[in-house]
Design a protein around this motif. Structure first.
Motif, PDB file in Angstrom:
ATOM      1  N   MET A   1     -54.296 -41.764   8.206  1.00  0.00           N
ATOM      2  CA  MET A   1     -55.626 -42.158   8.664  1.00  0.00           C
ATOM      3  C   MET A   1     -55.541 -43.274   9.699  1.00  0.00           C
ATOM      4  N   ALA A   2     -54.636 -44.221   9.496  1.00  0.00           N
ATOM      5  CA  ALA A   2     -54.469 -45.318  10.456  1.00  0.00           C
ATOM      6  C   ALA A   2     -54.021 -44.789  11.811  1.00  0.00           C
ATOM      7  N   LEU A   3     -53.109 -43.835  11.811  1.00  0.00           N
ATOM      8  CA  LEU A   3     -52.630 -43.250  13.067  1.00  0.00           C
ATOM      9  C   LEU A   3     -53.736 -42.469  13.759  1.00  0.00           C
ATOM     10  N   CYS A   4     -54.579 -41.823  12.974  1.00  0.00           N
ATOM     11  CA  CYS A   4     -55.710 -41.105  13.548  1.00  0.00           C
ATOM     12  C   CYS A   4     -56.659 -42.078  14.256  1.00  0.00           C
ATOM     13  N   ARG A   5     -56.908 -43.222  13.651  1.00  0.00           N
ATOM     14  CA  ARG A   5     -57.854 -44.196  14.203  1.00  0.00           C
ATOM     15  C   ARG A   5     -57.329 -44.874  15.466  1.00  0.00           C
ATOM     16  N   THR A   6     -56.010 -44.897  15.641  1.00  0.00           N
ATOM     17  CA  THR A   6     -55.456 -45.515  16.857  1.00  0.00           C
ATOM     18  C   THR A   6     -55.705 -44.661  18.087  1.00  0.00           C
ATOM     19  N   ARG A   7     -55.999 -43.381  17.874  1.00  0.00           N
ATOM     20  CA  ARG A   7     -56.249 -42.432  18.964  1.00  0.00           C
ATOM     21  C   ARG A   7     -55.027 -42.189  19.842  1.00  0.00           C
ATOM     22  N   GLU A   8     -53.856 -42.638  19.359  1.00  0.00           N
ATOM     23  CA  GLU A   8     -52.624 -42.372  20.106  1.00  0.00           C
ATOM     24  C   GLU A   8     -52.046 -41.037  19.649  1.00  0.00           C
ATOM     25  N   LYS A   9     -51.483 -40.301  20.591  1.00  0.00           N
ATOM     26  CA  LYS A   9     -50.911 -39.001  20.265  1.00  0.00           C
ATOM     27  C   LYS A   9     -49.583 -39.201  19.534  1.00  0.00           C
ATOM     28  N   ILE A  10     -49.484 -38.653  18.344  1.00  0.00           N
ATOM     29  CA  ILE A  10     -48.281 -38.761  17.522  1.00  0.00           C
ATOM     30  C   ILE A  10     -47.622 -37.394  17.442  1.00  0.00           C
ATOM     31  N   GLU A  11     -46.354 -37.333  17.829  1.00  0.00           N
ATOM     32  CA  GLU A  11     -45.623 -36.055  17.790  1.00  0.00           C
ATOM     33  C   GLU A  11     -45.064 -35.823  16.388  1.00  0.00           C
ATOM     34  N   SER A  12     -45.935 -35.633  15.431  1.00  0.00           N
ATOM     35  CA  SER A  12     -45.508 -35.407  14.044  1.00  0.00           C
ATOM     36  C   SER A  12     -45.254 -33.922  13.805  1.00  0.00           C
ATOM     37  N   GLU A  13     -44.525 -33.629  12.726  1.00  0.00           N
ATOM     38  CA  GLU A  13     -44.198 -32.242  12.407  1.00  0.00           C
ATOM     39  C   GLU A  13     -45.462 -31.426  12.136  1.00  0.00           C
ATOM     40  N   ARG A  14     -46.444 -32.053  11.519  1.00  0.00           N
ATOM     41  CA  ARG A  14     -47.690 -31.379  11.178  1.00  0.00           C
ATOM     42  C   ARG A  14     -48.865 -32.243  11.617  1.00  0.00           C
ATOM     43  N   HIS A  15     -50.046 -31.648  11.636  1.00  0.00           N
ATOM     44  CA  HIS A  15     -51.244 -32.394  12.017  1.00  0.00           C
ATOM     45  C   HIS A  15     -51.480 -33.531  11.022  1.00  0.00           C
ATOM     46  N   LEU A  16     -52.042 -34.633  11.513  1.00  0.00           N
ATOM     47  CA  LEU A  16     -52.271 -35.791  10.653  1.00  0.00           C
ATOM     48  C   LEU A  16     -53.131 -35.464   9.438  1.00  0.00           C
ATOM     49  N   VAL A  17     -54.075 -34.543   9.601  1.00  0.00           N
ATOM     50  CA  VAL A  17     -54.953 -34.197   8.481  1.00  0.00           C
ATOM     51  C   VAL A  17     -54.159 -33.568   7.335  1.00  0.00           C
ATOM     52  N   CYS A  18     -53.063 -32.906   7.669  1.00  0.00           N
ATOM     53  CA  CYS A  18     -52.224 -32.287   6.631  1.00  0.00           C
ATOM     54  C   CYS A  18     -51.572 -33.352   5.756  1.00  0.00           C
ATOM     55  N   TYR A  19     -51.105 -34.419   6.395  1.00  0.00           N
ATOM     56  CA  TYR A  19     -50.485 -35.504   5.638  1.00  0.00           C
ATOM     57  C   TYR A  19     -51.531 -36.257   4.813  1.00  0.00           C
ATOM     58  N   TYR A  20     -52.696 -36.449   5.399  1.00  0.00           N
ATOM     59  CA  TYR A  20     -53.767 -37.126   4.670  1.00  0.00           C
ATOM     60  C   TYR A  20     -54.163 -36.326   3.429  1.00  0.00           C
TER      61      TYR A  20
END
Length: 442
Positions: free
Chosen positions: A224-243
């Motif tokens: 959620m914190a990474l989502c709020r920063t609005r910075e693009k994160i090259e994660s393996e899956r979408h941030l919502v999946c981890y949340y």
């Protein structure tokens, strides 16, 4: 002939003479640029690559790894290392088992701490190629050779070793968790997400509920914190999946502790998940799956509180989902509730008999093997409580074999004690099967 790479050139030229090839023929047959090969053989430039050396070995009918012991001449000159040549060289040495070449290079590299990054880069290539046993050794050398405890390279090496260690051996998995845990927050953020999810899953399989809650909370908070920063994160899956996974495992850990009302709060959270930004198609599918699991887990919590009136409705639901993994989880819940509140679910077990016979296929998966062993234990208890002693003993032996295979000491001791409780009713064959397992202390 001149140059430090004279012995390597001599060997190649001897093979050319032996096979009757001139330089242009060798270049054509080996797929090497003739000018580059000429310069390498004449010592004008250190231009031969490990790939070209492999091509020459194949042309001359030599075993893989031919002349590797001389190739360091292509990588070093006056104590200056060619990173571009050395990394693929180390990778190929590892792939061909040329440990006699690797260790001397490591010894020289480690004279300068900056060179550890070369070993790390080779380890990463081996890891990506799924040469995990070879990569494991390289990562350990990196760890031993890195003095900065806050180094990102050190943290990633610990993470890779944690991943390599994961299997169905519970004791080994737990040691890997303990070793990696202090480094999890030193990873780059995109790896932190994946690492927290894997740590959560590992601890869930090990039934370490404190750790599951801790890592699940961190996973949800970080995503959620990474989502709020609005910075693009090259994660393996979408941030919502981890949340969503953080909420799911938090709710599951609370359920395992019998805190059903608290668990429901988290289950409803991922069953009705809202996200601050638009979702792509893949993420939307994940959210839809979380809704399905959420509905199933709300059923689970109702069943666990003893609401037997919805057992058939719950069974319909997991059958309609038609996923063997969900059927396994659902049957554990049903059996646990039946054992706690003393009602019969024979008709449900009969309904899913084909699925039950297939559960052995899960025994090589970390999470599913944990579920399988819990299913067998609850089913053994269920059979005993309904007077089917022989079947209960068979299920106990099945559970014991899984605990032995997975090195789960607590489950092993618990199954042993359960068998001993009903041993007087066991057949000779059952006793013989039981005696093949060694005695373990708690």
């Amino acid at each position: 002939m001149r140059g430090v790479n004279r012995p390597l050139r001599w060997e190649i030229e001897d093979q050319m003479k032996l096979h009757g090839y001139n330089l242009n023929q060798v270049a054509e047959l080996a797929g090497i640029n003739a000018g580059n090969l000429s310069r390498a053989l004449n010592g004008v430039a250190r231009s031969i690559t490990i790939g070209q050396l492999d091509a020459l070995a194949q042309l001359f009918g030599k075993a893989p790894g031919w002349l590797y012991e001389l190739y360091t001449e292509e990588c070093i000159s006056e104590e200056k290392w060619s990173r571009r040549r050395l990394i693929p060289y180390l990778v190929r040495c590892a792939e061909f088992g040329r440990h006699d070449c690797i260790e001397p290079v490591f010894s020289k590299l480690l004279d300068n701490p900056k060179n550890v990054s070369i070993i790390f880069a080779a380890a990463e290539q081996l890891f990506q190629k799924e040469r995990l046993r070879e990569a494991e050794h390289f990562y350990q050398v990196v760890i031993d050779g890195t003095k900065d405890s806050f180094s990102e390279m050190l943290a990633v090496s610990h993470y890779r070793l944690f991943l390599i260690a994961q299997g169905t051996d519970a004791e080994k998995n737990w040691r890997a968790v303990i070793r990696f845990e202090p480094f999890r927050k030193r990873l780059p953020e995109h790896l932190q997400l994946a690492a927290l999810l894997k740590l959560t899953k590992a601890c869930f399989a090990l039934q370490k509920w404190d750790e599951v809650e801790k890592f699940a909370d961190e996973l949800a908070e970080l995503s959620m914190a990474l989502c709020r920063t609005r910075e693009k994160i090259e994660s393996e899956r979408h941030l919502v999946c981890y949340y969503g996974a953080g909420l799911l495992f938090k709710g599951a850990a609370l359920e395992k502790r019998g805190l059903y009302d608290q668990s429901k709060k988290y289950v409803r959270g991922y069953a009705n998940l809202e996200w601050p930004e638009p979702l792509n198609e893949e993420a939307q599918k994940e959210v839809e799956m979380l809704k399905i699991w959420g509905k199933a887990n709300l059923y689970t919590l109702e069943v666990l509180t003893g609401n037997k009136d919805i057992i058939d409705q719950y069974a319909d639901y997991i059958e309609n989902i038609n996923r063997p993994t969900d059927i396994l989880a659902g049957l554990i819940t049903i059996l646990k509730s039946a054992n706690t509140y003393g009602f019969s679910v024979d008709h449900v077990l009969s309904r899913f008999s084909d699925a039950i016979h297939s559960f052995h296929s899960f025994d090589d998966d970390l999470i599913l093997s944990d579920r399988h062993i819990r299913f067998r234990y609850h089913k053994a208890m269920y059979e005993f409580r309904h007077g089917r002693i022989k079947t209960g003993l068979d299920e106990t032996l099945h559970c014991l074999s899984l605990a032995h295979k997975m090195n789960r000491n607590e489950d092993y001791v618990r199954c042993t004690a359960l068998f001993e409780q009903y041993k007087a009713y066991a057949s000779e064959q059952q006793i013989e099967s039981f005696l093949q397992y060694p005695v373990r202390a708690v």
